[in-house]
Design a protein around this motif. Structure first.
Motif, PDB file in Angstrom:
ATOM      1  N   PRO A   9      30.572  63.606 -41.937  1.00  0.00           N
ATOM      2  CA  PRO A   9      31.284  65.066 -42.069  1.00  0.00           C
ATOM      3  C   PRO A   9      31.526  65.578 -40.651  1.00  0.00           C
ATOM      4  N   ASP A  10      32.575  66.284 -40.359  1.00  0.00           N
ATOM      5  CA  ASP A  10      33.270  66.695 -39.202  1.00  0.00           C
ATOM      6  C   ASP A  10      32.096  67.405 -38.640  1.00  0.00           C
ATOM      7  N   GLU A  11      31.201  68.255 -39.393  1.00  0.00           N
ATOM      8  CA  GLU A  11      30.246  69.283 -38.715  1.00  0.00           C
ATOM      9  C   GLU A  11      29.382  68.333 -38.152  1.00  0.00           C
ATOM     10  N   THR A  12      28.948  67.035 -38.525  1.00  0.00           N
ATOM     11  CA  THR A  12      28.159  66.001 -37.904  1.00  0.00           C
ATOM     12  C   THR A  12      28.551  65.436 -36.636  1.00  0.00           C
ATOM     13  N   PHE A  13      29.783  65.124 -36.447  1.00  0.00           N
ATOM     14  CA  PHE A  13      30.622  64.791 -35.316  1.00  0.00           C
ATOM     15  C   PHE A  13      30.747  66.037 -34.306  1.00  0.00           C
ATOM     16  N   SER A  14      30.795  67.310 -34.793  1.00  0.00           N
ATOM     17  CA  SER A  14      30.865  68.373 -33.922  1.00  0.00           C
ATOM     18  C   SER A  14      29.168  68.601 -33.276  1.00  0.00           C
ATOM     19  N   THR A  15      28.301  68.422 -33.972  1.00  0.00           N
ATOM     20  CA  THR A  15      26.997  68.375 -33.632  1.00  0.00           C
ATOM     21  C   THR A  15      26.662  67.518 -32.576  1.00  0.00           C
ATOM     22  N   ILE A  16      26.800  66.083 -33.029  1.00  0.00           N
ATOM     23  CA  ILE A  16      26.553  65.190 -32.101  1.00  0.00           C
ATOM     24  C   ILE A  16      27.182  65.387 -30.685  1.00  0.00           C
ATOM     25  N   PHE A  17      28.580  65.701 -30.647  1.00  0.00           N
ATOM     26  CA  PHE A  17      29.110  65.717 -29.426  1.00  0.00           C
ATOM     27  C   PHE A  17      28.920  66.893 -28.710  1.00  0.00           C
ATOM     28  N   SER A  18      28.572  68.021 -29.451  1.00  0.00           N
ATOM     29  CA  SER A  18      27.968  69.171 -28.588  1.00  0.00           C
ATOM     30  C   SER A  18      26.614  68.965 -28.069  1.00  0.00           C
ATOM     31  N   LEU A  19      25.604  68.315 -28.789  1.00  0.00           N
ATOM     32  CA  LEU A  19      24.485  67.816 -28.242  1.00  0.00           C
ATOM     33  C   LEU A  19      24.633  66.913 -26.897  1.00  0.00           C
ATOM     34  N   GLN A  20      25.526  65.869 -27.235  1.00  0.00           N
ATOM     35  CA  GLN A  20      25.577  65.200 -26.077  1.00  0.00           C
ATOM     36  C   GLN A  20      26.406  65.739 -24.767  1.00  0.00           C
ATOM     37  N   ARG A  21      27.193  66.684 -24.820  1.00  0.00           N
ATOM     38  CA  ARG A  21      27.587  67.520 -23.762  1.00  0.00           C
ATOM     39  C   ARG A  21      26.393  68.408 -23.325  1.00  0.00           C
ATOM     40  N   ARG A  22      25.843  68.942 -23.986  1.00  0.00           N
ATOM     41  CA  ARG A  22      24.489  69.695 -23.384  1.00  0.00           C
ATOM     42  C   ARG A  22      23.696  68.981 -22.701  1.00  0.00           C
ATOM     43  N   LEU A  23      23.334  67.842 -23.336  1.00  0.00           N
ATOM     44  CA  LEU A  23      22.348  66.660 -22.643  1.00  0.00           C
ATOM     45  C   LEU A  23      22.931  66.406 -21.369  1.00  0.00           C
ATOM     46  N   LEU A  24      24.123  65.926 -21.092  1.00  0.00           N
ATOM     47  CA  LEU A  24      24.881  65.587 -19.907  1.00  0.00           C
ATOM     48  C   LEU A  24      24.760  66.773 -18.738  1.00  0.00           C
ATOM     49  N   GLU A  25      24.795  68.118 -19.358  1.00  0.00           N
ATOM     50  CA  GLU A  25      24.835  69.348 -18.678  1.00  0.00           C
ATOM     51  C   GLU A  25      23.494  69.262 -17.935  1.00  0.00           C
ATOM     52  N   ARG A  26      22.321  69.177 -18.922  1.00  0.00           N
ATOM     53  CA  ARG A  26      20.958  69.176 -18.631  1.00  0.00           C
ATOM     54  C   ARG A  26      20.548  68.153 -17.187  1.00  0.00           C
ATOM     55  N   ILE A  27      21.243  66.926 -17.870  1.00  0.00           N
ATOM     56  CA  ILE A  27      21.094  65.971 -16.741  1.00  0.00           C
ATOM     57  C   ILE A  27      21.487  66.328 -15.508  1.00  0.00           C
ATOM     58  N   ASP A  28      22.608  66.689 -15.518  1.00  0.00           N
ATOM     59  CA  ASP A  28      23.307  67.270 -14.177  1.00  0.00           C
ATOM     60  C   ASP A  28      22.812  68.225 -13.355  1.00  0.00           C
ATOM     61  N   GLU A  29      22.330  69.290 -14.290  1.00  0.00           N
ATOM     62  CA  GLU A  29      21.623  70.278 -13.617  1.00  0.00           C
ATOM     63  C   GLU A  29      20.333  69.859 -12.873  1.00  0.00           C
ATOM     64  N   ALA A  30      19.488  69.077 -13.641  1.00  0.00           N
ATOM     65  CA  ALA A  30      18.147  68.861 -13.241  1.00  0.00           C
ATOM     66  C   ALA A  30      18.434  67.806 -12.036  1.00  0.00           C
ATOM     67  N   THR A  31      19.382  66.888 -11.936  1.00  0.00           N
ATOM     68  CA  THR A  31      19.610  66.236 -10.858  1.00  0.00           C
ATOM     69  C   THR A  31      20.151  66.925  -9.544  1.00  0.00           C
ATOM     70  N   ALA A  32      20.960  67.865  -9.715  1.00  0.00           N
ATOM     71  CA  ALA A  32      21.438  68.708  -8.849  1.00  0.00           C
ATOM     72  C   ALA A  32      20.285  69.569  -8.188  1.00  0.00           C
ATOM     73  N   THR A  33      19.310  70.094  -9.014  1.00  0.00           N
ATOM     74  CA  THR A  33      18.260  70.836  -8.482  1.00  0.00           C
ATOM     75  C   THR A  33      17.229  70.004  -7.771  1.00  0.00           C
ATOM     76  N   ASP A  34      17.014  68.701  -8.331  1.00  0.00           N
ATOM     77  CA  ASP A  34      16.073  67.779  -7.600  1.00  0.00           C
ATOM     78  C   ASP A  34      16.636  67.672  -6.089  1.00  0.00           C
ATOM     79  N   ALA A  35      17.980  67.411  -5.931  1.00  0.00           N
ATOM     80  CA  ALA A  35      18.434  66.982  -4.816  1.00  0.00           C
ATOM     81  C   ALA A  35      18.652  68.142  -3.884  1.00  0.00           C
ATOM     82  N   ALA A  36      18.697  69.537  -4.486  1.00  0.00           N
ATOM     83  CA  ALA A  36      18.726  70.541  -3.725  1.00  0.00           C
ATOM     84  C   ALA A  36      17.100  70.822  -3.042  1.00  0.00           C
TER      85      ALA A  36
END
Length: 102
Positions: A9-36
């Motif tokens: 279902p399109d909803e499943t794809f939307s959920t997956i891609f939304s989760l992946q984006r949010r996970l990437l954002e969390r990884i980026d934020e944690a990495t940036a905070t760690d570096a700072a």
């Protein structure tokens, strides 16, 4: 010929891609905070717990992202249809990724 993954279902794809984006954002934020923190204070006794927590956040988020990516590929490559075991793993991975972002 339409692949079986397109039958998700399109909803499943939307959920997956939304989760992946949010996970990437969390990884980026944690990495940036760690570096700072590391750049400003270094790895000293006072910063060690925060740096370890940030590393843990990155590891959990990376694991959740990788699990979703891998299972989505398994579903796409499964012909003529993905097994129910794979689909169950997929549903569980979505739930775990969503929970880890809360």
């Amino acid at each position: 010929m339409v692949s079986e993954v397109a039958k998700l279902p399109d909803e499943t794809f939307s959920t997956i891609f939304s989760l992946q984006r949010r996970l990437l954002e969390r990884i980026d934020e944690a990495t940036a905070t760690d570096a700072a923190i590391f750049e400003r204070f270094g790895e000293v006794e006072e910063t060690r717990p925060e740096l370890e927590e940030l590393q843990s956040i990155r590891e959990r988020s990376t694991s959740a992202y990788t699990r979703l990516y891998t299972l989505l590929l398994r579903v796409a490559e499964a012909q003529p249809v993905a097994s129910s075991a794979t689909l169950n793993l997929f549903t569980g991975a979505i739930d775990r990724a969503d929970t880890s972002l809360r």
